[in-house]
Enzyme design. Sequence first.
Site, PDB file in Angstrom:
ATOM      1  N   PHE A 119       0.856  -1.192   0.000  1.00  0.00           N
ATOM      2  CA  PHE A 119       0.000   0.000   0.000  1.00  0.00           C
ATOM      3  C   PHE A 119       0.894   1.245   0.000  1.00  0.00           C
ATOM      4  O   PHE A 119       1.887   1.291   0.709  1.00  0.00           O
ATOM      5  CB  PHE A 119      -0.893  -0.047   1.244  1.00  0.00           C
ATOM      6  CG  PHE A 119      -2.007   0.952   1.245  1.00  0.00           C
ATOM      7  CD1 PHE A 119      -3.192   0.675   0.583  1.00  0.00           C
ATOM      8  CD2 PHE A 119      -1.875   2.155   1.904  1.00  0.00           C
ATOM      9  CE1 PHE A 119      -4.230   1.591   0.587  1.00  0.00           C
ATOM     10  CE2 PHE A 119      -2.917   3.077   1.914  1.00  0.00           C
ATOM     11  CZ  PHE A 119      -4.094   2.789   1.254  1.00  0.00           C
ATOM     12  N   ASP A 162       1.151  -4.534   9.065  1.00  0.00           N
ATOM     13  CA  ASP A 162      -0.006  -3.694   8.784  1.00  0.00           C
ATOM     14  C   ASP A 162      -1.207  -4.632   8.628  1.00  0.00           C
ATOM     15  O   ASP A 162      -1.253  -5.447   7.698  1.00  0.00           O
ATOM     16  CB  ASP A 162       0.222  -2.878   7.505  1.00  0.00           C
ATOM     17  CG  ASP A 162      -0.883  -1.846   7.282  1.00  0.00           C
ATOM     18  OD1 ASP A 162      -2.032  -2.113   7.685  1.00  0.00           O
ATOM     19  OD2 ASP A 162      -0.595  -0.793   6.688  1.00  0.00           O
ATOM     20  N   TYR A 196     -11.655   1.738  10.264  1.00  0.00           N
ATOM     21  CA  TYR A 196     -12.837   2.121   9.479  1.00  0.00           C
ATOM     22  C   TYR A 196     -13.158   1.121   8.375  1.00  0.00           C
ATOM     23  O   TYR A 196     -14.105   1.299   7.632  1.00  0.00           O
ATOM     24  CB  TYR A 196     -12.663   3.530   8.883  1.00  0.00           C
ATOM     25  CG  TYR A 196     -11.373   3.745   8.119  1.00  0.00           C
ATOM     26  CD1 TYR A 196     -11.209   3.283   6.830  1.00  0.00           C
ATOM     27  CD2 TYR A 196     -10.304   4.415   8.711  1.00  0.00           C
ATOM     28  CE1 TYR A 196     -10.030   3.472   6.135  1.00  0.00           C
ATOM     29  CE2 TYR A 196      -9.109   4.613   8.039  1.00  0.00           C
ATOM     30  CZ  TYR A 196      -8.980   4.141   6.743  1.00  0.00           C
ATOM     31  OH  TYR A 196      -7.807   4.318   6.070  1.00  0.00           O
ATOM     32  N   ARG A 204     -12.095  -4.215  -7.197  1.00  0.00           N
ATOM     33  CA  ARG A 204     -11.971  -4.952  -5.955  1.00  0.00           C
ATOM     34  C   ARG A 204     -13.352  -5.104  -5.339  1.00  0.00           C
ATOM     35  O   ARG A 204     -14.103  -4.141  -5.241  1.00  0.00           O
ATOM     36  CB  ARG A 204     -11.084  -4.124  -5.024  1.00  0.00           C
ATOM     37  CG  ARG A 204     -10.197  -4.904  -4.126  1.00  0.00           C
ATOM     38  CD  ARG A 204      -9.220  -4.003  -3.393  1.00  0.00           C
ATOM     39  NE  ARG A 204      -9.869  -2.892  -2.705  1.00  0.00           N
ATOM     40  CZ  ARG A 204      -9.275  -2.157  -1.767  1.00  0.00           C
ATOM     41  NH1 ARG A 204      -8.042  -2.413  -1.410  1.00  0.00           N
ATOM     42  NH2 ARG A 204      -9.902  -1.148  -1.203  1.00  0.00           N
TER      43      ARG A 204
HETATM   44  C1  LIG Z   1      -6.318   1.422   4.221  1.00  0.00           C
HETATM   45  C2  LIG Z   1      -4.856   1.215   4.465  1.00  0.00           C
HETATM   46  C3  LIG Z   1      -4.073   2.221   5.050  1.00  0.00           C
HETATM   47  C4  LIG Z   1      -4.685   3.562   5.313  1.00  0.00           C
HETATM   48  O1  LIG Z   1      -3.956   4.359   6.176  1.00  0.00           O
HETATM   49  P1  LIG Z   1      -4.612   5.715   6.700  1.00  0.00           P
HETATM   50  O2  LIG Z   1      -3.546   6.359   7.462  1.00  0.00           O
HETATM   51  O3  LIG Z   1      -5.828   5.330   7.492  1.00  0.00           O
HETATM   52  O4  LIG Z   1      -5.041   6.502   5.506  1.00  0.00           O
HETATM   53  C5  LIG Z   1      -2.747   1.943   5.311  1.00  0.00           C
HETATM   54  N1  LIG Z   1      -2.196   0.740   4.998  1.00  0.00           N
HETATM   55  C6  LIG Z   1      -2.924  -0.239   4.413  1.00  0.00           C
HETATM   56  C7  LIG Z   1      -2.301  -1.537   4.084  1.00  0.00           C
HETATM   57  C8  LIG Z   1      -4.274  -0.021   4.125  1.00  0.00           C
HETATM   58  O5  LIG Z   1      -4.995  -0.977   3.528  1.00  0.00           O
END
Ligand SMILES: *Cc1c(COP(=O)(O)O)cnc(C)c1O
Length: 409
Positions: A127, A208, A233, A382
């Site tokens: 990501f 993560d 969320y 997705r």
């Molecule tokens: C959704 C997601 C994020 C989002 O990070 P935010 O700080 O909440 O914007 C980070 N890492 C992964 C792997 C995600 O799927």
Amino acid sequence: MATSLEQARELDAADPLAGFRERFAIGEDPVAYLDGNSLGRPPQATLDRLRELVEVEWSGGLIRSWSTGWAELPLRVGDLVGASVLGAAAGQTVVADSTSVNLYKALHAAAGLRGGRGELVVAQADFPTDRYLAKAVAEQRGLSVRELPGPGNGAGTEGVSADDVAAVLTESTAVVVLSHVDYRSGYLADLAGITATVHRAGALVVWDLSHSAGVVPIELDACGVDFAVGCTYKYLNAGPGAPAYVYVARRHLAAVEQPVPGWFGAEDVFAMGADYAPAPDARRMLSGTPNVLGLVAVEEGVRLVAGAGLDRLRAKACALTELAVELTDAWIVPLGGDLRTPRDPDVRGAHITVEVPDAQAVTNELIARGVVPDYRNPSMIRLGLSPLTTTFAEVWTGLDVLRAVLSKS
Ligand SMILES: *Cc1c(COP(=O)(O)O)cnc(C)c1O
């Protein structure tokens, strides 16, 4: 396979988690919501709790409410997330800030615990926020970044295996950061095996969990994980921008130094002292004033996950993705689509990804017809299947409409 809508509805009627859907605020539109992995639906209890928070605790209690519960929320809700979702004993998890900010803190802290080692490992196709932050932290700490190839880099791989990780580890590796479920392919990584592999090389791991928390059973303590972060969320249904969690294994807590040392992480928050001294416990991962509105929403969302139980959620997520894979094979592949998700449910999270020509235009057309998926640049659609709320009928309808769009009918 449910070949008709009626058969899909029979699966819903037999679903032991069906009652949970009624505990969410769900309207008629859209017809099929297949993006609960980006933003989960609102629990009814959250609506009630937020109203009470504003009307009673904020409006009535005003500043006094900080000392009658608000200040404890980051740790209290952290412990609930730990116990219900992460397989983490109390005192190691806090809920605060965003996943990106927590990742920044965790990466800095982990690198600090492995001073003298010069390399940080991140997956090439992880990501974006994870890759950006790995590079930024490496730069700030004078480390170099080593990229793990795949997934989704054209090499044909769906995810990162323990062997892939072992192949890049050296005596210089300080930290490895990885996603448990890949945000594109849905590949479910071997958290236990990779953690052990990283440890054998003397390095630390930061996981993560954004796309696995709430749909895959996780055992951070039992697996000996060092650090973990993730969103609330998505499958935890805490609402847009709700605060994220960060886990620090108890054995590291006393030595952890994080890079945003604000007053809420200080040993004595209200001492107003000249110099910062970190709290002895997990509170040291906090920085500024907690997001109370978001924290109570995390609490309500996680309570629902705890009530359903991770084993049942995992079983339903597998059944939903299995139906989606079967319908994709039957309907979408013959129309030029390509499944970009593992076929083996043991290495699959709760979403599937289908590659189609003109994915952006197809997504727009799906949304116009009441099916909400997620578009991922450049050619991926997705379908996120959130077991507390997604029905088998929604999966059936979503793929039926995709079939109609692709065949231009
Ligand atoms: C959704 C997601 C994020 C989002 O990070 P935010 O700080 O909440 O914007 C980070 N890492 C992964 C792997 C995600 O799927």
